[in-house]
Structure formats: C-alpha cells, structure tokens
Design a protein around this motif. Structure first.
Motif, PDB file in Angstrom:
ATOM      1  N   PHE A 119       0.807  -1.211   0.000  1.00 20.90           N
ATOM      2  CA  PHE A 119       0.000   0.000   0.000  1.00 20.90           C
ATOM      3  C   PHE A 119       0.852   1.277   0.000  1.00 20.90           C
ATOM      4  O   PHE A 119       0.653   2.182   0.798  1.00 20.90           O
ATOM      5  CB  PHE A 119      -0.937   0.007   1.200  1.00 20.90           C
ATOM      6  N   GLY A 120       1.866   1.323  -0.843  1.00 24.64           N
ATOM      7  CA  GLY A 120       2.659   2.533  -0.983  1.00 24.64           C
ATOM      8  C   GLY A 120       1.869   3.609  -1.711  1.00 24.64           C
ATOM      9  O   GLY A 120       0.802   3.371  -2.289  1.00 24.64           O
ATOM     10  N   ASP A 121       2.394   4.845  -1.674  1.00 28.52           N
ATOM     11  CA  ASP A 121       1.751   5.929  -2.417  1.00 28.52           C
ATOM     12  C   ASP A 121       1.759   5.576  -3.898  1.00 28.52           C
ATOM     13  O   ASP A 121       2.751   5.106  -4.446  1.00 28.52           O
ATOM     14  CB  ASP A 121       2.512   7.243  -2.203  1.00 28.52           C
ATOM     15  N   GLU A 122       0.629   5.812  -4.575  1.00 29.75           N
ATOM     16  CA  GLU A 122       0.553   5.460  -5.981  1.00 29.75           C
ATOM     17  C   GLU A 122      -0.368   6.409  -6.720  1.00 29.75           C
ATOM     18  O   GLU A 122      -1.254   7.031  -6.125  1.00 29.75           O
ATOM     19  CB  GLU A 122       0.076   4.028  -6.161  1.00 29.75           C
ATOM     20  N   ASP A 123      -0.167   6.494  -7.994  1.00 33.38           N
ATOM     21  CA  ASP A 123      -1.082   7.236  -8.858  1.00 33.38           C
ATOM     22  C   ASP A 123      -1.596   6.259  -9.899  1.00 33.38           C
ATOM     23  O   ASP A 123      -1.387   5.050  -9.795  1.00 33.38           O
ATOM     24  CB  ASP A 123      -0.385   8.447  -9.478  1.00 33.38           C
ATOM     25  N   GLU A 124      -2.275   6.740 -10.900  1.00 31.58           N
ATOM     26  CA  GLU A 124      -2.885   5.870 -11.903  1.00 31.58           C
ATOM     27  C   GLU A 124      -1.829   5.047 -12.645  1.00 31.58           C
ATOM     28  O   GLU A 124      -2.072   3.915 -13.024  1.00 31.58           O
ATOM     29  CB  GLU A 124      -3.693   6.701 -12.893  1.00 31.58           C
ATOM     30  N   GLU A 126       0.765   3.770 -11.457  1.00 35.70           N
ATOM     31  CA  GLU A 126       1.316   2.701 -10.634  1.00 35.70           C
ATOM     32  C   GLU A 126       0.289   1.615 -10.313  1.00 35.70           C
ATOM     33  O   GLU A 126       0.607   0.638  -9.649  1.00 35.70           O
ATOM     34  CB  GLU A 126       1.841   3.278  -9.315  1.00 35.70           C
ATOM     35  N   SER A 127      -0.960   1.780 -10.734  1.00 33.84           N
ATOM     36  CA  SER A 127      -2.005   0.826 -10.382  1.00 33.84           C
ATOM     37  C   SER A 127      -1.703  -0.585 -10.896  1.00 33.84           C
ATOM     38  O   SER A 127      -1.969  -1.577 -10.214  1.00 33.84           O
ATOM     39  CB  SER A 127      -3.357   1.300 -10.931  1.00 33.84           C
ATOM     40  N   GLU A 128      -1.129  -0.670 -12.093  1.00 36.93           N
ATOM     41  CA  GLU A 128      -0.808  -1.983 -12.645  1.00 36.93           C
ATOM     42  C   GLU A 128       0.290  -2.660 -11.839  1.00 36.93           C
ATOM     43  O   GLU A 128       0.254  -3.878 -11.597  1.00 36.93           O
ATOM     44  CB  GLU A 128      -0.373  -1.849 -14.107  1.00 36.93           C
ATOM     45  N   GLN A 129       1.275  -1.867 -11.379  1.00 39.11           N
ATOM     46  CA  GLN A 129       2.339  -2.411 -10.542  1.00 39.11           C
ATOM     47  C   GLN A 129       1.775  -2.908  -9.207  1.00 39.11           C
ATOM     48  O   GLN A 129       2.212  -3.944  -8.693  1.00 39.11           O
ATOM     49  CB  GLN A 129       3.402  -1.342 -10.293  1.00 39.11           C
ATOM     50  N   THR A 130       0.794  -2.190  -8.666  1.00 35.90           N
ATOM     51  CA  THR A 130       0.158  -2.622  -7.419  1.00 35.90           C
ATOM     52  C   THR A 130      -0.532  -3.969  -7.602  1.00 35.90           C
ATOM     53  O   THR A 130      -0.446  -4.862  -6.754  1.00 35.90           O
ATOM     54  CB  THR A 130      -0.863  -1.572  -6.947  1.00 35.90           C
ATOM     55  N   LYS A 131      -1.232  -4.125  -8.706  1.00 31.72           N
ATOM     56  CA  LYS A 131      -1.910  -5.398  -8.982  1.00 31.72           C
ATOM     57  C   LYS A 131      -0.899  -6.535  -9.064  1.00 31.72           C
ATOM     58  O   LYS A 131      -1.156  -7.641  -8.582  1.00 31.72           O
ATOM     59  CB  LYS A 131      -2.701  -5.301 -10.282  1.00 31.72           C
ATOM     60  N   GLN A 132       0.245  -6.239  -9.709  1.00 32.98           N
ATOM     61  CA  GLN A 132       1.266  -7.268  -9.837  1.00 32.98           C
ATOM     62  C   GLN A 132       1.842  -7.645  -8.475  1.00 32.98           C
ATOM     63  O   GLN A 132       2.105  -8.820  -8.203  1.00 32.98           O
ATOM     64  CB  GLN A 132       2.372  -6.782 -10.772  1.00 32.98           C
ATOM     65  N   ARG A 133       2.058  -6.619  -7.627  1.00 35.45           N
ATOM     66  CA  ARG A 133       2.579  -6.910  -6.286  1.00 35.45           C
ATOM     67  C   ARG A 133       1.578  -7.735  -5.472  1.00 35.45           C
ATOM     68  O   ARG A 133       1.952  -8.656  -4.751  1.00 35.45           O
ATOM     69  CB  ARG A 133       2.901  -5.605  -5.547  1.00 35.45           C
ATOM     70  N   LEU A 134       0.304  -7.388  -5.598  1.00 39.09           N
ATOM     71  CA  LEU A 134      -0.724  -8.150  -4.884  1.00 39.09           C
ATOM     72  C   LEU A 134      -0.766  -9.598  -5.367  1.00 39.09           C
ATOM     73  O   LEU A 134      -0.917 -10.529  -4.562  1.00 39.09           O
ATOM     74  CB  LEU A 134      -2.100  -7.494  -5.081  1.00 39.09           C
ATOM     75  N   ALA A 135      -0.647  -9.806  -6.660  1.00 37.75           N
ATOM     76  CA  ALA A 135      -0.665 -11.156  -7.221  1.00 37.75           C
ATOM     77  C   ALA A 135       0.542 -11.949  -6.738  1.00 37.75           C
ATOM     78  O   ALA A 135       0.436 -13.134  -6.388  1.00 37.75           O
ATOM     79  CB  ALA A 135      -0.704 -11.101  -8.742  1.00 37.75           C
ATOM     80  N   ALA A 136       1.729 -11.291  -6.695  1.00 42.99           N
ATOM     81  CA  ALA A 136       2.938 -11.971  -6.231  1.00 42.99           C
ATOM     82  C   ALA A 136       2.838 -12.328  -4.757  1.00 42.99           C
ATOM     83  O   ALA A 136       3.259 -13.402  -4.326  1.00 42.99           O
ATOM     84  CB  ALA A 136       4.157 -11.081  -6.476  1.00 42.99           C
ATOM     85  N   TYR A 137       2.259 -11.406  -3.982  1.00 47.83           N
ATOM     86  CA  TYR A 137       2.083 -11.656  -2.546  1.00 47.83           C
ATOM     87  C   TYR A 137       1.137 -12.837  -2.313  1.00 47.83           C
ATOM     88  O   TYR A 137       1.396 -13.717  -1.478  1.00 47.83           O
ATOM     89  CB  TYR A 137       1.534 -10.402  -1.876  1.00 47.83           C
ATOM     90  N   ALA A 138       0.019 -12.866  -3.037  1.00 55.61           N
ATOM     91  CA  ALA A 138      -0.947 -13.954  -2.893  1.00 55.61           C
ATOM     92  C   ALA A 138      -0.322 -15.293  -3.276  1.00 55.61           C
ATOM     93  O   ALA A 138      -0.562 -16.317  -2.624  1.00 55.61           O
ATOM     94  CB  ALA A 138      -2.182 -13.684  -3.747  1.00 55.61           C
ATOM     95  N   ALA A 139       0.502 -15.294  -4.332  1.00 59.05           N
ATOM     96  CA  ALA A 139       1.153 -16.535  -4.760  1.00 59.05           C
ATOM     97  C   ALA A 139       2.132 -17.025  -3.707  1.00 59.05           C
ATOM     98  O   ALA A 139       2.236 -18.220  -3.428  1.00 59.05           O
ATOM     99  CB  ALA A 139       1.868 -16.311  -6.090  1.00 59.05           C
ATOM    100  N   LYS A 140       2.869 -16.091  -3.079  1.00 53.50           N
ATOM    101  CA  LYS A 140       3.825 -16.472  -2.042  1.00 53.50           C
ATOM    102  C   LYS A 140       3.108 -17.087  -0.844  1.00 53.50           C
ATOM    103  O   LYS A 140       3.538 -18.105  -0.296  1.00 53.50           O
ATOM    104  CB  LYS A 140       4.631 -15.252  -1.596  1.00 53.50           C
ATOM    105  N   LYS A 141       1.991 -16.486  -0.442  1.00 56.75           N
ATOM    106  CA  LYS A 141       1.226 -17.014   0.685  1.00 56.75           C
ATOM    107  C   LYS A 141       0.674 -18.405   0.377  1.00 56.75           C
ATOM    108  O   LYS A 141       0.654 -19.291   1.217  1.00 56.75           O
ATOM    109  CB  LYS A 141       0.065 -16.061   1.028  1.00 56.75           C
TER     110      LYS A 141
END
Length: 236
Positions: A119-124, A126-141
């Motif tokens: 949940f870092g500061d982001e603008d429009e 960076e939204s795609e990068q956020t989705k990628q980070r969320l997907a990577a985090y979910a895969a790791k878990k």
C-alpha cells in the motif's frame, strides 16, 4: 525453586508450560516425581491449562496402591520442574504471559513478508504495478506449507475380566475412524489373575483428535472395555 505454590495460578501456569512437551515430570513413564507434584496440586487444574489437566487426569487414573509402585525416589517438591534450566525458562514464559496486553508491542511482521509493499503511495500509472505486487504476494502465501501439529499416544485399554475376548476388544478399538486419527502397533500386556490389557499406539492431529474423544469412543464398547488410561503422550 521448582514450580512454586501449586495451589496458585502462577504455579499451575509453570506446571502447564513445563508439560507442554512432556508426558511426565521425569522421564518417559510415571515416577514418584509425578506423585509428589500430583499431591501438591490436590485438584484438577482448570480447562485452559490443558497440558497440566491432561497430566493430572492421567495420574489420577491410577489408584493409591498403583502410584506407590511408581519408580524412583520421592524428593522435595522444590526439586521438580527445574531440570535442564526449565524453571528459569518457564518463569520467563510466564512473565511474558503476565504482561498487560495493552503494554505489548505489535509483533514484527515475518521477514519474508516485509519485502512486499502493498500500500505505498501510488497514482494511476502505478495501479498496474500494485496489482502485480498483490498477485505476487498472494502466490507467495499460497505456496507456504501448512504445519500440522501431531502427537503419538499410547493407550492402555482394560477389559472387565479374564473372560473378555481381547481380539474382539482390539477389533472394536481399531474400528473407530476419526479424521486425523491413525492406529498403530498394539500388544496384550498381562495385568493380574489372567487378565490382560490392550496397549495400542495411535498418531493424532492435535487440532482434530483429543484424548477425551478417544476415551469416550473406546469406553462406548461397554461390553468389553472397563477403562482407558493414557500410558504415554508425546508431541511429534
């Protein structure tokens, strides 16, 4: 000093922590050490002290004459509970339990999760990068293995008399099917006057199968079973 005052909550907490990975006060079978501590406790611990309660009920299943035959020599109550530095370790654990919850500092996040900034500061842009980070985090878990706590339990199943069909008794016991329960080796052990008991091993998943459930299901075969004792309880 060992457990301290076993009539107090503090002493019972020390005993409960001590028995977290042990079946008995000393060694791998009941001894006079168990008798000394049992007599000091005087009554069954509360249900939230599950290790101490499990041990107390097991020692209480023996009558006075049987307890007098336990191995070892009786020592002062202060002698028990401090072997291998256990006493100091338990006091440290108890101190941590006694801290006011409001004073506790939040636990640090696991090291392998710290490198994922969700949940870092982001603008429009960076939204795609956020989705990628969320997907990577979910895969790791999802790939982290789940550790299942298990224990090995040895049960002593006693019949009514020497006329009880022990083969049928064992067949009844092994017919018990519960998720998280696996029956193992068994043998018939002589008691007295021609009577034998069934000693049987099982492996259980701690979150699914407890000793109370096993005792309830086995004693339901009331035509064959007089009682059930926990001969050994070891966490794997």
């Amino acid at each position: 000093m060992g457990f301290g005052d076993l009539q107090s909550r503090d002493g019972l907490l020390l005993l409960n922590n001590f028995l977290a990975d042990k079946s008995y006060i000393e060694g791998y079978r009941p001894t006079q050490g168990d008798v000394v501590v049992f007599e000091a406790v005087k009554k069954a611990p509360s249900a939230d002290l599950e290790n101490a309660l499990r041990w107390y009920k097991h020692i209480a299943s023996f009558n006075d004459a049987e307890r007098k035959k336990f191995e070892g020599e009786r020592q002062s109550i202060d002698h028990y509970g401090r072997q291998h530095g256990q006493d100091s370790q338990q006091k440290h654990e108890f101190k941590s339990l006694s801290v006011n919850p409001a004073e506790r500092k939040p636990a640090a996040a696991a090291a392998d999760d710290d490198d994922v900034d969700l949940f870092g500061d982001e603008d429009e842009e960076e939204s795609e990068q956020t989705k990628q980070r969320l997907a990577a985090y979910a895969a790791k878990k999802a790939n982290k293995p789940v550790i299942v706590a298990k224990s090995t339990i040895i049960l002593d199943v006693k019949p009514w008399d020497d006329e009880t069909n022990m083969e049928e008794l064992e067949k009844n016991v092994r017919s018990i099917e519960v998720d998280g329960l696996l029956w193992g080796a068994s043998r018939f052990v002589p008691l007295a006057y021609g009577i034998k008991k069934l000693q049987i091993t099982c492996v259980v998943e701690d979150d699914k199968v407890g000793t109370d459930l096993l005792e309830e299901r086995i004693t339901a075969f009331e035509d064959h079973v007089q009682s059930v004792d926990i001969a050994s309880f070891q966490k794997i």
